[in-house]
Design an enzyme around this catalytic site. Structure first.
Site, short mmCIF file in Angstrom:
data_model
loop_
_atom_site.label_atom_id
_atom_site.label_comp_id
_atom_site.label_asym_id
_atom_site.label_seq_id
_atom_site.Cartn_x
_atom_site.Cartn_y
_atom_site.Cartn_z
N HIS A 131 19.51 13.02 11.78
CA HIS A 131 19.14 12.26 12.97
C HIS A 131 19.77 12.93 14.18
O HIS A 131 20.96 13.23 14.18
CB HIS A 131 19.60 10.81 12.85
N CYS A 162 17.62 5.24 10.12
CA CYS A 162 17.42 6.68 10.06
C CYS A 162 18.71 7.48 9.90
O CYS A 162 18.85 8.28 8.97
CB CYS A 162 16.67 7.14 11.31
N ASP A 169 9.28 10.52 8.15
CA ASP A 169 10.04 9.43 8.76
C ASP A 169 9.35 8.08 8.54
O ASP A 169 8.16 7.92 8.89
CB ASP A 169 10.18 9.70 10.26
N ASP A 170 10.07 7.13 7.97
CA ASP A 170 9.60 5.74 7.81
C ASP A 170 8.39 5.62 6.87
O ASP A 170 7.57 4.70 7.03
CB ASP A 170 9.22 5.12 9.16
N ASP A 216 13.04 8.78 4.42
CA ASP A 216 14.41 8.28 4.58
C ASP A 216 14.52 6.81 4.19
O ASP A 216 15.58 6.35 3.78
CB ASP A 216 14.92 8.51 6.00
N HIS A 217 13.44 6.05 4.30
CA HIS A 217 13.41 4.64 3.90
C HIS A 217 11.98 4.15 4.05
O HIS A 217 11.09 4.89 4.51
CB HIS A 217 14.35 3.78 4.75
#
Length: 577
Positions: free
Chosen positions: A121, A67, A27-28, A318-319
């Site tokens: 999510h 997300c 995540d992130d 995810d990003h």
């Protein structure tokens, strides 16, 4: 092509006709990894994985840097304007179409599928069920300690009171249940692998680790790899003078944290002081090292279960996440740091030949760093490469990575896995009825492309035509940053502007245009704001060339490509309609 044929022959002769898949979503996570050339990072386990796989250095989240929309896009292989899920508050099967997901496609074709941690999510965007029972063979797992995510357990100094802080290195023995969510996720994933290691049915295991998502809560022991003095804020630490405020994300989620609130910053432009900014950067890197440690232990479980050589491993995010670039923090933008992500794919007998099978538990040292042995490198050489992150050792070993600079997107993961599983899917027709809500009929297609032709070309040392660009977008409720409505996370009904962004090999071009909520369309006849960055000279995107006379022609060409959409950017040999 020879590599691919060898892989198919080897696989068909093995006891498992189809490969297992381990999909790891962090995540992130931005590209703060040693294998991506970040000298401040300490990620030995992910770097070991990269040595057995292929690094896709130019990978982009084709969706907005948020997300829920990003994960829905990855798992359905559909782009944002197809899903029309620009916030957290809708479920695509109810509102847009009964699109088949990646795990659902594998489940329907003989795979056992399992979700552990944050894959979809959680909440309404996945029907409060992680899209079960459609996508998963077993009940998805979420850690018990998720309920303590925002508990006031963080301290900045030894004498400070615990608070709901952003910066949050902790001592695990003082945490609720003496653990953390990602440790629970690891234990569950290891248990799953141990149970299913001898199954006749192949598995698709998706594991979603939560850090470095905020709060930056991680075991404080990882700070030993990241002394504060090695970090500095990006220079210039300022918002670009000639970039309009519609592009700015005011990092509202950070402002809710107690340690940030104590800074008493004036919304939206006052910057986080540099001394505190360095603490954020330090803890982001510490959280990444924590997750790297856990990933090493997870892959070690594949080894001791004797299924490492039967398992394709894909690691991505995810990003991205801004760490002070443009004086911004977090995601919520179209800048490169928000949409540029790591992607590593390791395929047994294709990207590497064979691993040694005689390792013991001693191959995981006290920090949990599993050393992946493979042909051509000794245990001693690999251990030495772990101990030095910079200088000659790094330069000596960086060339053992197999890397491609071709532009790829996260929407390409679904068709790549489908082809590796020998159940390929077609590119979606341009006239597909995306409003088909028939629950009995699901649509199996992709708005990406399989990466296997690119992988084969890289392994055969050949150059092939590939995508001209990657596409991203982000919505805004207005041209100025606001708390209400939230500029970073606007609800669907609040969106009035859509920023479409395109990354070519040399440039990033972004156009902000009016968005009409009623029919979810945009008006390309009106350009509210434009951005153009030349990555040859300005990869950090500080100098907006949108009004520069010398770049008018380039800007028009990129605007046309952006408006025409992703199909026109595909290689000629792919179907386009």
């Amino acid at each position: 092509m020879l590599f691919y044929l060898f892989w198919l022959i080897t696989l068909s002769c093995s006891s498992v006709a189809k490969p297992n898949f381990l999909l790891i979503i962090v995540d992130d996570l931005r590209t703060t990894l040693g294998c991506y050339g970040d000298h401040n990072s300490h990620t030995p386990n992910i770097d070991r994985l990269a040595k057995q796989g292929i690094i896709f250095s130019q990978t982009y989240a084709q969706v907005q840097a948020l997300c829920a929309p990003s994960r829905n896009s990855i798992l359905t292989s559909r782009r944002p304007d197809t899903l029309q899920l620009y916030d957290f508050y809708n479920y695509w099967r109810n509102t847009v179409g009964n699109f088949t997901t990646l795990p659902e496609h594998l489940k329907n074709n003989g795979y056992n599928t399992m979700s552990i941690g944050k894959i979809f999510h959680p909440g309404i965007s996945s029907n409060y069920s992680d899209d079960s029972p459609y996508s998963w063979s077993e009940k998805p797992f979420h850690p018990y300690t998720n309920r303590y995510k925002n508990a006031p357990v963080c301290k900045i100094t030894k004498n400070s009171l615990p608070a709901e802080n952003l910066v949050c290195p902790v001592d695990i023995k003082f945490m609720p249940n003496q653990t953390l969510p990602d440790i629970e996720i690891l234990k569950k994933a290891k248990r799953y692998l141990n149970i299913h290691k001898n199954d006749a049915k192949p598995f698709f295991l998706a594991v979603g680790f939560q850090k470095p998502h905020i709060p930056l809560k991680y075991p404080k022991k990882y700070l030993k790899y990241h002394p504060l003095e090695k970090f500095d804020v990006p220079k210039p630490y300022a918002w670009p003078n000639n970039t309009d405020s519609v592009s700015y994300n005011p990092w509202i989620d950070l402002r809710k944290r107690k340690d940030v609130q104590k800074l008493r910053l004036k919304f939206p432009w006052e910057k986080i002081p540099e001394n505190f900014a360095k603490l954020i950067i330090q803890s982001y890197y510490g959280a990444v090292s924590y997750i790297d440690d856990i990933i090493g232990k997870l892959i070690y479980q594949l080894h001791i279960s004797k299924i490492l050589q039967k398992t394709v491993i894909i690691l991505t995010s995810d990003h991205g996440w801004s760490l002070g670039e443009h004086a911004e923090w977090g995601k919520y933008s179209n800048f490169d740091v928000s949409v540029h992500v790591p992607l590593i794919i390791s395929i047994p007998y294709m990207t590497f030949k064979k691993t040694k099978e005689h390792l013991t538990e001693n191959d995981v040292n006290t920090a949990g760093k599993f050393i992946f042995p493979y042909e051509g490198y000794t245990q001693t050489n690999l251990k030495n490469s772990l101990t030095k992150e910079k200088g000659d050792t790094f330069l000596q070993y960086k060339n053992i990575y197999t890397k491609t600079d071709a532009i790829v997107e996260l929407v390409d993961i679904f068709p790549t896995i489908a082809e590796l599983a020998r159940i390929p899917i077609p590119i979606c027709s341009n006239i597909e009825n995306r409003y088909n809500n028939n629950k009995k009929e699901s649509s199996v297609c992709t708005e990406g492309v399989s990466l296997l032709p690119l992988i084969r070309a890289v392994l055969d040392n050949k150059i092939i035509s590939w995508k001209k660009a990657a596409f991203s977008q982000y919505p805004r409720p207005g041209i100025e940053p606001t708390l209400h409505p939230n500029s970073d996370e606007p609800c669907l009904k609040e969106i009035t502007i859509m920023g479409y962004s395109l990354k070519s090999r040399e440039y990033r071009y972004t156009a902000w245009i009016p968005f009409i909520f009623k029919n979810k369309t945009v008006d390309w006849n009106i350009i509210i704001s434009e951005e153009l960055y030349n990555h040859n000279d300005d990869s950090a995107e500080y100098f907006n060339l949108a009004t520069a006379p010398n770049f008018v022609r380039t800007k028009i060409e990129l605007r046309t490509l952006l408006k025409n959409g992703w199909r026109k950017a595909l290689p000629d040999y792919y179907y386009r309609q």
